[in-house]
Design a protein around this motif. Structure first.
Motif, mmCIF file in Angstrom:
data_model
loop_
_atom_site.group_PDB
_atom_site.id
_atom_site.type_symbol
_atom_site.label_atom_id
_atom_site.label_comp_id
_atom_site.label_asym_id
_atom_site.label_seq_id
_atom_site.Cartn_x
_atom_site.Cartn_y
_atom_site.Cartn_z
ATOM 1 N N GLU A 158 0.681 -1.111 0.099
ATOM 2 C CA GLU A 158 0.173 0.067 -0.020
ATOM 3 C C GLU A 158 0.780 1.388 0.109
ATOM 4 O O GLU A 158 2.016 1.234 0.296
ATOM 5 N N TRP A 159 0.381 2.262 -0.598
ATOM 6 C CA TRP A 159 0.879 3.588 -0.581
ATOM 7 C C TRP A 159 0.632 4.148 1.056
ATOM 8 O O TRP A 159 -0.600 4.145 1.471
ATOM 9 N N PRO A 160 1.583 5.104 1.587
ATOM 10 C CA PRO A 160 3.108 5.573 1.143
ATOM 11 C C PRO A 160 3.504 3.994 1.429
ATOM 12 O O PRO A 160 3.363 3.091 2.284
ATOM 13 N N LEU A 161 4.823 3.938 0.589
ATOM 14 C CA LEU A 161 5.673 2.688 0.726
ATOM 15 C C LEU A 161 6.452 2.653 2.069
ATOM 16 O O LEU A 161 6.340 1.679 2.785
ATOM 17 N N GLY A 162 7.061 3.805 2.647
ATOM 18 C CA GLY A 162 7.642 3.844 3.895
ATOM 19 C C GLY A 162 7.115 4.969 4.806
ATOM 20 O O GLY A 162 6.423 5.934 4.326
ATOM 21 N N ASN A 163 7.663 4.870 6.094
ATOM 22 C CA ASN A 163 7.270 5.934 7.116
ATOM 23 C C ASN A 163 8.392 6.984 6.523
ATOM 24 O O ASN A 163 9.184 7.210 7.657
ATOM 25 N N GLY A 164 8.336 7.789 5.738
ATOM 26 C CA GLY A 164 9.327 8.967 5.422
ATOM 27 C C GLY A 164 9.917 8.542 4.236
ATOM 28 O O GLY A 164 10.115 7.321 3.751
ATOM 29 N N VAL A 165 10.837 9.575 3.646
ATOM 30 C CA VAL A 165 11.463 9.454 2.529
ATOM 31 C C VAL A 165 12.835 8.562 2.615
ATOM 32 O O VAL A 165 13.136 7.743 1.919
ATOM 33 N N THR A 166 13.249 8.457 3.894
ATOM 34 C CA THR A 166 14.661 7.728 4.143
ATOM 35 C C THR A 166 14.161 6.374 4.377
ATOM 36 O O THR A 166 14.871 5.514 3.633
ATOM 37 N N GLU A 167 13.041 5.897 4.873
ATOM 38 C CA GLU A 167 12.785 4.489 4.963
ATOM 39 C C GLU A 167 12.193 4.035 3.555
ATOM 40 O O GLU A 167 12.645 2.961 3.057
ATOM 41 N N ALA A 168 11.404 4.844 2.562
ATOM 42 C CA ALA A 168 11.121 4.466 1.262
ATOM 43 C C ALA A 168 12.355 4.179 0.589
ATOM 44 O O ALA A 168 12.349 3.190 -0.195
ATOM 45 N N GLY A 169 13.499 5.071 0.586
ATOM 46 C CA GLY A 169 14.641 4.831 -0.113
ATOM 47 C C GLY A 169 15.407 3.396 0.164
ATOM 48 O O GLY A 169 15.907 2.903 -0.563
ATOM 49 N N GLU A 170 15.108 3.297 1.520
ATOM 50 C CA GLU A 170 15.834 2.029 1.858
ATOM 51 C C GLU A 170 15.220 0.885 1.318
ATOM 52 O O GLU A 170 15.831 -0.098 0.782
ATOM 53 N N LEU A 171 13.901 0.790 1.261
ATOM 54 C CA LEU A 171 13.005 -0.451 1.014
ATOM 55 C C LEU A 171 13.260 -0.490 -0.469
ATOM 56 O O LEU A 171 13.150 -1.657 -1.120
ATOM 57 N N ALA A 172 13.200 0.783 -1.451
ATOM 58 C CA ALA A 172 13.375 0.578 -2.843
ATOM 59 C C ALA A 172 15.014 -0.065 -3.122
ATOM 60 O O ALA A 172 15.226 -0.959 -3.991
#
Length: 382
Positions: A114-128
């Motif tokens: 589901e969106w958002p991918l992560g809790n914040g931009v840092t977490e989203a970048g890590e998951l990507a």
């Protein structure tokens, strides 16, 4: 070697037979998964809903009994390790996304989050980044892109209905984040939980704006929490709200067009969704019943050339291209189902029509730019 073998097994299953789905967050009580994912998956050929995991083993068993799913797991990691599961669907609150997604990627499974991918931009970048190393297919639930009206709008612009786009302006109501909140919805009031008006309805909507008109090149923003105290519906219990309930963004798109987007918390007695696209040859107007573009009922109108009044442009039937979902057209599950149909094609044919984790991380960088622009009062380039 084990992970590579799992990746190969999952890819082969997705290509040659039904895709085995396991949903993390399918509850017997309520929630987004039974409202949207379940109706979509049960109508679409090519999928087999085989497993689920809920908040506790007891909740998982209750959900398994209610929905007739035999493989009810006590944890997300257990579900991810299930060899019958090819695609892990993450439908839990944002703070839990990271742990569930990492477990699925470690098991070599494809993932729809589901969106958002992560809790914040840092977490989203890590998951990507982890997903890229895992070598599996990933998908993000930005299903407003699948809405027939949004796809039609994209094609109208691409085919030159408005000519060169000069500007676009959008005003919308967030539906939630008004004077009251739903029982059980207090987590949406705390900006630290990652599920905010900026990340959810604004994020879904601005993603579709970018699909139709192109990405932002720079943004300026003002945000505010105008209702710092709100009340629970029914009980009247007061609760603090730290989420911004006013988000006003202006900026320039990569094309040079000027953009303005304003989201307001709650619902308005006036306009709850109004989107204009103004060009050298014509104008397009989209209206809806609220600002969650991924769920809203939309009407497209337009005028060009010598026409002086916009008239409705009914969405052509070819955009309703998943007949198995026709009975869901008025339901939130419809756009989710269209996205599932595209995921199936992506898995089987190797296409890339559904946003992946890299796309989601890029979109969360835009939201981070909005927050930085609002905090500093400066224009932020992307």
């Amino acid at each position: 070697m084990i992970e590579n073998a799992q990746n190969a097994q999952s890819t082969e299953s997705a290509a040659n037979g039904p895709v085995g789905v396991g949903i993390v967050g399918l509850s017997a009580r309520s929630g987004w998964a039974p409202l949207s994912h379940l109706p979509a998956l049960t109508r679409l050929p090519g999928y087999d809903l085989r497993a689920l995991a809920a908040s506790t083993p007891e909740s998982a068993r209750a959900a398994g009994e209610k929905y007739g799913i035999g493989r009810a797991h006590g944890s997300a990691a257990e579900l991810a390790a299930d060899p019958a599961v090819d695609l892990v669907v993450v439908s839990v609150r944002v703070p839990r996304h990271r742990e569930v997604i990492l477990a699925a990627l470690a098991a070599g499974k494809h993932v729809l989050s589901e969106w958002p991918l992560g809790n914040g931009v840092t977490e989203a970048g890590e998951l990507a980044a982890v997903a890229a190393r895992a070598g599996v297919r990933t998908f993000t639930g930005l299903q407003a892109r699948a809405a027939p009206a949004v796809r039609y709008l994209r094609d109208l612009v691409a085919d030159g209905f408005v000519g060169d786009v000069l500007s676009t302006s959008l005003v919308a109501s967030g539906r939630r984040w008004g004077p009251t909140f739903d029982p059980g919805g207090a987590h949406l009031l705390d900006r630290g939980n990652g599920g905010t008006m900026l990340t959810i309805p604004f994020g879904h909507t601005v993603d579709s704006l970018a699909m139709v008109l192109g990405e932002f090149a720079e943004v300026s923003a003002t945000t505010a929490t105008r209702r710092p105290v709100v009340r629970e519906e029914g009980s009247g219990r007061a609760a603090a709200m730290t989420v911004a309930d006013q988000v006003a963004v202006s900026g320039r798109l990569a094309s040079g067009a000027v953009a303005s987007v304003h989201f307001r918390g709650g619902l308005s007695r006036g306009t709850d969704f109004h989107w204009e696209i103004n060009g050298t040859e014509g104008d397009l107007v989209v209206n809806g019943d609220h600002g969650h573009l991924q769920q809203a009922r939309l009407t497209v109108r337009g005028a060009r050339g010598a026409e002086t009044v916009v008239a409705e442009l009914p969405v052509p039937g070819r955009y309703f291209d998943v007949p198995e979902l026709d009975d869901l057209r008025a339901e939130p599950a419809y756009n989710v189902g269209v996205q599932y149909a595209r995921i199936l094609r992506d898995l089987r044919e190797g296409t890339r029509t559904v946003p992946d984790f890299a796309h989601a991380a890029r979109r969360q960088r835009l939201l981070d730019a909005v927050e930085r622009a609002a905090a500093t009062g400066t224009r932020v380039r992307l």
